[in-house]
Write a protein that holds these residues in place. Sequence first.
Motif, PDB file in Angstrom:
ATOM      1  N   LEU A   1       0.929  -1.237   0.083  1.00  0.00           N
ATOM      2  CA  LEU A   1       0.009   0.120  -0.077  1.00  0.00           C
ATOM      3  C   LEU A   1       0.900   1.121   0.104  1.00  0.00           C
ATOM      4  O   LEU A   1       1.617   1.373   0.968  1.00  0.00           O
ATOM      5  N   TRP A   2       0.856   2.050  -1.015  1.00  0.00           N
ATOM      6  CA  TRP A   2       1.581   3.242  -1.138  1.00  0.00           C
ATOM      7  C   TRP A   2       0.729   4.403  -1.560  1.00  0.00           C
ATOM      8  O   TRP A   2      -0.460   4.261  -2.056  1.00  0.00           O
ATOM      9  N   PHE A   3       1.045   5.544  -1.115  1.00  0.00           N
ATOM     10  CA  PHE A   3       0.631   6.968  -1.444  1.00  0.00           C
ATOM     11  C   PHE A   3       1.353   7.817  -2.110  1.00  0.00           C
ATOM     12  O   PHE A   3       2.605   7.964  -1.763  1.00  0.00           O
ATOM     13  N   VAL A   4       0.799   8.363  -3.256  1.00  0.00           N
ATOM     14  CA  VAL A   4       1.637   9.405  -4.149  1.00  0.00           C
ATOM     15  C   VAL A   4       0.817  10.610  -4.248  1.00  0.00           C
ATOM     16  O   VAL A   4      -0.746  10.608  -4.147  1.00  0.00           O
ATOM     17  N   ARG A   5       1.667  11.789  -3.905  1.00  0.00           N
ATOM     18  CA  ARG A   5       0.670  13.304  -3.815  1.00  0.00           C
ATOM     19  C   ARG A   5       1.087  13.870  -5.342  1.00  0.00           C
ATOM     20  O   ARG A   5       2.175  13.834  -5.801  1.00  0.00           O
TER      21      ARG A   5
ATOM     22  N   GLY B   1       0.028  17.134  -6.957  1.00  0.00           N
ATOM     23  CA  GLY B   1      -0.878  18.275  -6.912  1.00  0.00           C
ATOM     24  C   GLY B   1      -2.151  18.165  -5.739  1.00  0.00           C
ATOM     25  O   GLY B   1      -1.775  17.858  -4.693  1.00  0.00           O
ATOM     26  N   GLU B   2      -3.017  18.669  -6.439  1.00  0.00           N
ATOM     27  CA  GLU B   2      -4.168  18.432  -5.610  1.00  0.00           C
ATOM     28  C   GLU B   2      -5.044  16.928  -5.293  1.00  0.00           C
ATOM     29  O   GLU B   2      -5.893  16.947  -4.691  1.00  0.00           O
ATOM     30  N   TYR B   3      -4.146  16.238  -5.959  1.00  0.00           N
ATOM     31  CA  TYR B   3      -4.852  14.590  -5.920  1.00  0.00           C
ATOM     32  C   TYR B   3      -3.914  13.743  -5.125  1.00  0.00           C
ATOM     33  O   TYR B   3      -2.703  13.921  -5.213  1.00  0.00           O
ATOM     34  N   VAL B   4      -4.351  12.668  -4.359  1.00  0.00           N
ATOM     35  CA  VAL B   4      -3.737  11.792  -3.690  1.00  0.00           C
ATOM     36  C   VAL B   4      -3.900  10.456  -4.622  1.00  0.00           C
ATOM     37  O   VAL B   4      -5.336  10.126  -4.938  1.00  0.00           O
ATOM     38  N   VAL B   5      -2.879   9.600  -4.838  1.00  0.00           N
ATOM     39  CA  VAL B   5      -3.107   8.440  -5.566  1.00  0.00           C
ATOM     40  C   VAL B   5      -2.723   7.348  -4.498  1.00  0.00           C
ATOM     41  O   VAL B   5      -1.528   7.136  -4.092  1.00  0.00           O
ATOM     42  N   GLU B   6      -3.737   6.376  -4.417  1.00  0.00           N
ATOM     43  CA  GLU B   6      -3.539   5.112  -3.598  1.00  0.00           C
ATOM     44  C   GLU B   6      -3.248   4.047  -4.479  1.00  0.00           C
ATOM     45  O   GLU B   6      -3.943   3.811  -5.337  1.00  0.00           O
ATOM     46  N   PHE B   7      -2.253   3.443  -4.270  1.00  0.00           N
ATOM     47  CA  PHE B   7      -1.765   2.175  -4.919  1.00  0.00           C
ATOM     48  C   PHE B   7      -1.670   0.979  -4.124  1.00  0.00           C
ATOM     49  O   PHE B   7      -0.932   0.881  -3.084  1.00  0.00           O
ATOM     50  N   ARG B   8      -2.545   0.082  -4.376  1.00  0.00           N
ATOM     51  CA  ARG B   8      -2.948  -1.107  -3.512  1.00  0.00           C
ATOM     52  C   ARG B   8      -2.851  -2.455  -4.114  1.00  0.00           C
ATOM     53  O   ARG B   8      -3.116  -2.473  -5.234  1.00  0.00           O
TER      54      ARG B   8
END
Length: 385
Positions: free
Chosen positions: A340-344, A346-353
């Motif tokens: 489980l990783w999180f990427v920022r 800009g105004e968006y958060v990307v969750e990679f599961r």
Amino acid sequence: MRFKFSAAVLTMALLVAPAARAACNSPLPGPGAPLALPPPSNAADREAISAGVYLALSDDAAEADWAWRRMEAAPPCPVSSFKVEGVTWEVSGGEGAAPLRWARSQGSDVYYFLVQGPSPAEARAWAATRRNGAATGTSATYLVASDGGLQFVMRIYDGAPDARRLADDLASSISGRFTPLAVFDPTGDAVTLDKADPEGIAAELFRPALIGGDRHATLLGPDGHFFAPAPEGGVRLRGSGLFCGDVYGPFERTRLTVLRAQDEDLDLGCSLHSEESWISIFSTRRADTRDDKAIFRDHIRSTQADTGVKRRPVATRGSSGEALRAGAVWVDKNDMGQGLWFVRMGEYVVEFRATFRLDETDAVYDALTAFVTNTPPAPPTDQRG
């Protein structure tokens, strides 16, 4: 684009039950024949076919399982039966609001039904105005397969088929000899066609205002609004511009999801699968960055509690990139890898599961790297020399 559905070796025998048919619904009049639907030559063609599927299968009360409810509520009404690979399928006739016909077998979650809907000409007229969502026209019939989730349109007829044609087409559908013409998501009122138009658009979400909470939409191809077809293949997600390719090593893209449709809190997803592993990516608009660290940490801990942690870490290479804000990998109680990783962005958060076989760990990290850098994956190397 490939729609996958059940496949089996065909062994079909039609067993007619005249007495039951007479006591229930009248015979299908026939001689409705399947419509030949060429690839859309323009947006209007695509919209007409998509609108026909939507109008035939949507429910004004927004009940995703309306067809199942009506079949369950209808009195027993056997019309005929047939066998596919030794499995007997019973065909029943509808009454009132129930489908014209439906077919079910013991022990199978898949069911088939035949409903009336608009012809392509009637659907095209509706698509030009879109004045309301009510079904318009009943000149055609639609043969549909469903597993309780997505509904696969197997055939569209220019009228009601007769019993023999329906039995033959049901058997061919069950055996996997038909490629679905379209897929309808009754939860999100979304249609994806088997063939895209010249602009590369294959899908449409008809009632985005209903999306949110427990109601989401599933697409199997780009719709041009939430998911734009990319020149290099794959799609780019609205808002974040995140690229989601068709293939990442052993992983193939299977579904695109709209969880929230309004731009102010847009939430879109992209799903990838190999034979036993899967990856889910969600791009969510959240402009406030102040609580990122706590939110990411809590989500990771909650996910670890849900899956169990047998051991950690999974032996693999590290990830780099300024956009990567948090992440963890571990082996769960079922000996599957979890990441489980999180990427920022800009105004968006990307969750990679990811949930993956341990021998596919490197493939998961290859996909993660591509998403962190927001670049298409490298094409596969030709090993033929």
